[in-house]
Write an enzyme that holds these catalytic residues in place. Structure first.
Site, PDB file in Angstrom:
ATOM      1  N   GLY A 194     -12.640  32.002  26.457  1.00 49.40           N
ATOM      2  CA  GLY A 194     -11.455  32.079  27.360  1.00 49.40           C
ATOM      3  C   GLY A 194     -11.524  33.767  27.970  1.00 49.40           C
ATOM      4  CB  VAL A 198      -6.279  34.966  24.718  1.00 52.94           C
ATOM      5  CG1 VAL A 198      -6.291  34.148  23.601  1.00 52.94           C
ATOM      6  CG2 VAL A 198      -4.961  34.892  25.785  1.00 52.94           C
ATOM      7  N   GLY A 199      -8.548  37.227  23.930  1.00 51.47           N
ATOM      8  CA  GLY A 199      -9.598  37.481  22.870  1.00 51.47           C
ATOM      9  C   GLY A 199      -9.508  38.616  21.946  1.00 51.47           C
ATOM     10  CD  GLU A 216     -20.231  32.712  24.067  1.00 50.60           C
ATOM     11  OE1 GLU A 216     -20.171  32.906  25.244  1.00 50.60           O
ATOM     12  OE2 GLU A 216     -20.942  32.907  23.125  1.00 50.60           O
ATOM     13  CB  CYS A 250     -17.618  31.575  31.959  1.00 53.56           C
ATOM     14  SG  CYS A 250     -18.805  30.548  31.152  1.00 53.56           S
TER      15      CYS A 250
HETATM   16  P1  NAD Z   1      -7.091  28.886  28.675  1.00 53.25           P
HETATM   17  O1  NAD Z   1      -5.892  29.446  29.262  1.00 53.25           O
HETATM   18  O2  NAD Z   1      -7.540  27.555  28.446  1.00 53.25           O
HETATM   19  O3  NAD Z   1      -7.368  29.701  27.175  1.00 53.25           O
HETATM   20  C1  NAD Z   1      -8.234  29.695  26.305  1.00 53.25           C
HETATM   21  C2  NAD Z   1      -7.748  29.209  24.930  1.00 53.25           C
HETATM   22  O4  NAD Z   1      -6.932  30.290  24.330  1.00 53.25           O
HETATM   23  C3  NAD Z   1      -6.921  27.779  25.024  1.00 53.25           C
HETATM   24  O5  NAD Z   1      -7.171  26.962  23.876  1.00 53.25           O
HETATM   25  C4  NAD Z   1      -5.260  28.418  25.005  1.00 53.25           C
HETATM   26  O6  NAD Z   1      -4.838  27.399  24.084  1.00 53.25           O
HETATM   27  C5  NAD Z   1      -5.978  29.701  23.795  1.00 53.25           C
HETATM   28  N1  NAD Z   1      -4.532  30.645  24.221  1.00 53.25           N
HETATM   29  C6  NAD Z   1      -3.827  30.992  25.355  1.00 53.25           C
HETATM   30  N2  NAD Z   1      -3.186  31.964  24.960  1.00 53.25           N
HETATM   31  C7  NAD Z   1      -3.289  32.352  23.542  1.00 53.25           C
HETATM   32  C8  NAD Z   1      -2.349  33.270  22.951  1.00 53.25           C
HETATM   33  N3  NAD Z   1      -1.426  33.995  23.257  1.00 53.25           N
HETATM   34  N4  NAD Z   1      -2.736  33.131  21.669  1.00 53.25           N
HETATM   35  C9  NAD Z   1      -3.745  32.308  21.105  1.00 53.25           C
HETATM   36  N5  NAD Z   1      -4.208  31.488  21.694  1.00 53.25           N
HETATM   37  C10 NAD Z   1      -4.205  31.320  23.140  1.00 53.25           C
HETATM   38  O7  NAD Z   1      -8.562  29.434  29.464  1.00 53.25           O
HETATM   39  P2  NAD Z   1      -8.733  30.988  29.989  1.00 53.25           P
HETATM   40  O8  NAD Z   1      -8.551  32.142  29.202  1.00 53.25           O
HETATM   41  O9  NAD Z   1      -7.838  30.983  31.523  1.00 53.25           O
HETATM   42  O10 NAD Z   1     -10.236  30.722  30.232  1.00 53.25           O
HETATM   43  C11 NAD Z   1     -10.865  31.310  31.447  1.00 53.25           C
HETATM   44  C12 NAD Z   1     -11.603  32.626  30.950  1.00 53.25           C
HETATM   45  O11 NAD Z   1     -12.457  32.149  30.034  1.00 53.25           O
HETATM   46  C13 NAD Z   1     -12.418  33.152  32.153  1.00 53.25           C
HETATM   47  O12 NAD Z   1     -12.459  34.630  31.883  1.00 53.25           O
HETATM   48  C14 NAD Z   1     -13.630  32.659  31.937  1.00 53.25           C
HETATM   49  O13 NAD Z   1     -14.652  33.440  32.332  1.00 53.25           O
HETATM   50  C15 NAD Z   1     -13.715  32.621  30.544  1.00 53.25           C
HETATM   51  N6  NAD Z   1     -14.917  31.839  29.826  1.00 53.25           N
HETATM   52  C16 NAD Z   1     -15.978  32.104  29.262  1.00 53.25           C
HETATM   53  C17 NAD Z   1     -16.720  31.233  28.954  1.00 53.25           C
HETATM   54  C18 NAD Z   1     -17.950  31.589  28.089  1.00 53.25           C
HETATM   55  O14 NAD Z   1     -18.767  30.798  27.545  1.00 53.25           O
HETATM   56  N7  NAD Z   1     -18.184  32.974  28.202  1.00 53.25           N
HETATM   57  C19 NAD Z   1     -16.780  29.741  29.412  1.00 53.25           C
HETATM   58  C20 NAD Z   1     -15.709  29.461  30.122  1.00 53.25           C
HETATM   59  C21 NAD Z   1     -14.766  30.272  30.497  1.00 53.25           C
END
Ligand code: NAD
Length: 439
Positions: A194, A198-199, A216, A250
């Protein structure tokens, strides 16, 4: 939230998975093979249910859903099954003369209970491809799909327990409150896909238990285009990579750094490539939709800077945003401030390769860097003078689907890697074993 699992039960869920792991049930190769076979059956027998869910969540066509989610995961799974025994075999290690006679080897230990947190953009692939590695390595797992792809999340919660050992894999649905509660628990590895904000939350929570993490993440993946490249081929491959899943990938090309005359020369080829891929009205073609209104509003606000080369049409009610190319984009425009994650491709003109390399290196290390160039010297310079999760010449996005390559970011684009043998490394511990005779 998965109706059967209230947040207050999550400690018990993790405790049950831990007990199951402690009994040693997940360690035999036969169990791992059986789980991977069951996952294969789930993906093939329930392909239609998943395709419907992915269409409801993201407007994915059945063909795209199969290729990028179901088929992708099957490919990863088959590669893992084919090599599993070889990867799990203890690896002999050399023993320095001073310790002789003795034997040494590296053994792959499963970790225990792993947590997989998936995002919404490839909600099936990014929940299940890590699970392939987690099961292959002999772990139990909690899978937490994204609440922003609710149909796919519900399908996973409903179908996964019908195929996989329900005492070894649990799907927990939900958003921030449920994930926050999950992160309170002790896991043996957390695999998060994600965004970086959040990471950081995930990593901070993991630190309390000294739990290792794989992050990731994303970021802006640049594309360098040099004038000598075949611009027709370049534009076609760029458009394919960029507009797949309506740009919500991503590793999608985020923006183009066009060197010299390539900036204007590329424009008509991109127009032709978009028409070739999606016809005169992409809305009627096999073309995805923006995941929700919040992201739709974010994306349409980015259209105000730069000159429209093609696209720009949008319809909020349908979450439709046409494949869009912007030229003459100033480097400080809003579209250049954060990962676009949608179907907008800005072209930034740079005078030469030095300027392109400087532009890349002044910013966060990208998840992927792409270049279209006939020059071996350019390829060498980009390889040696830049840092990114992956580097691909002439072919955006596809390195993701090559299971012998590690997939992961560096710096702001993430830490750790997976796919194929790299997943097995991620989800296991390389244990050093020494055996010296007593006589
Ligand atoms: P998202 O909003 O679905 O969040 C990802 C996960 O984090 C979800 O399961 C969500 O429930 C959880 N989450 C959200 N807020 C949280 C919090 N405060 N505390 C704990 N968990 C929480 O997805 P996103 O972040 O919008 O995804 C998009 C991002 O992910 C982009 O930056 C994209 O580049 C990246 N991405 C990376 C890869 C990779 O493989 N490197 C793949 C796909 C997406």
């Amino acid at each position: 939230m998965n109706a059967s699992i209230p947040a207050t039960d999550l400690p018990a869920v993790v405790a049950r998975l831990r007990a199951h792991f402690a009994e040693g049930r997940t360690k035999p190769l036969a169990w791992r093979r059986a789980q991977l076979a069951a996952l294969r059956a789930l993906l093939t027998e329930q392909a239609e249910a998943f395709q419907q869910a992915l269409h409801a969540d993201l407007g994915k066509s059945a063909a795209e859903a199969y290729r990028t989610e179901i088929g992708f995961t099957l490919n990863e799974l088959d590669h893992t099954v084919a090599h599993l025994e070889e990867w799990l075999a203890p690896k002999p290690a050399g023993v320095p003369g001073v310790f002789q006679p003795a034997e040494a080897r590296v053994v792959r230990d499963p970790l225990g209970v792993v947590l997989i947190i998936g995002p919404w953009n490839y909600p099936l692939q990014l929940a299940l491809a890590p699970l392939v590695g987690a099961l292959a390595a002999g772990n139990t797992a909690v899978v937490k799909p994204s609440e922003l792809a609710p149909q796919t999340s519900a399908a996973l919660a409903r179908l996964l327990p019908r195929y996989l050992d329900p005492e070894a894999v649990t799907v927990v649905e939900g958003g921030v409150p449920e994930t926050t509660e999950l992160l309170e628990q002790r896991f043996d590895h957390i695999f998060y896909t994600g965004n970086g904000t959040v990471g950081r939350i995930v990593m901070a929570a993991a630190a309390r238990h000294l739990t290792p993490v794989t992050l990731e993440l994303g970021g802006k993946s640049p594309v360098v285009v040099e004038p000598g490249a075949d611009l027709e081929v370049t534009a076609r491959r760029l458009a394919q990579g960029k507009f797949l899943n309506a740009g919500q990938t991503c590793v999608a090309p985020d923006y183009v750094l066009a060197v010299g005359e390539a900036a204007t020369a590329l424009e008509p080829h991109l127009v032709a490539a978009v028409r070739e891929l999606y016809g005169e009205d992409p809305r009627e073609a096999a073309y995805g939709r923006i995941v929700n209104e919040r992201h739709f509003d974010r994306l349409t606000a980015l259209l105000d800077h730069g000159r429209l080369v093609i696209g720009g049409e949008h319809d909020r009610a349908d979450r439709y945003l046409a494949p869009t190319v912007l030229a003459d984009v100033p480097p400080d425009a809003p579209v250049m401030q954060a990962e676009i994650f949608g179907p907008i491709l800005p072209i930034i003109a740079v005078p030469d390769l030095d300027a392109a390399i400087a532009f890349i290196n002044e910013r966060d290390k990208p998840l992927a860097l792409y270049a279209f160039t006939p020059s071996e010297q350019t390829k060498r310079r980009l390889t040696e003078e830049t840092s990114s999760g992956a580097l691909s010449f002439g072919l955006p996005v596809s390195h993701l689907a090559m299971p012998e390559l590690p997939f992961g970011g560096v710096g702001e684009s993430g830490m750790g890697r997976y796919h194929g043998a790299y997943s097995l490394e991620t989800f296991s511990h390389a244990k050093a074993v020494v055996d010296k005779p007593l006589d």
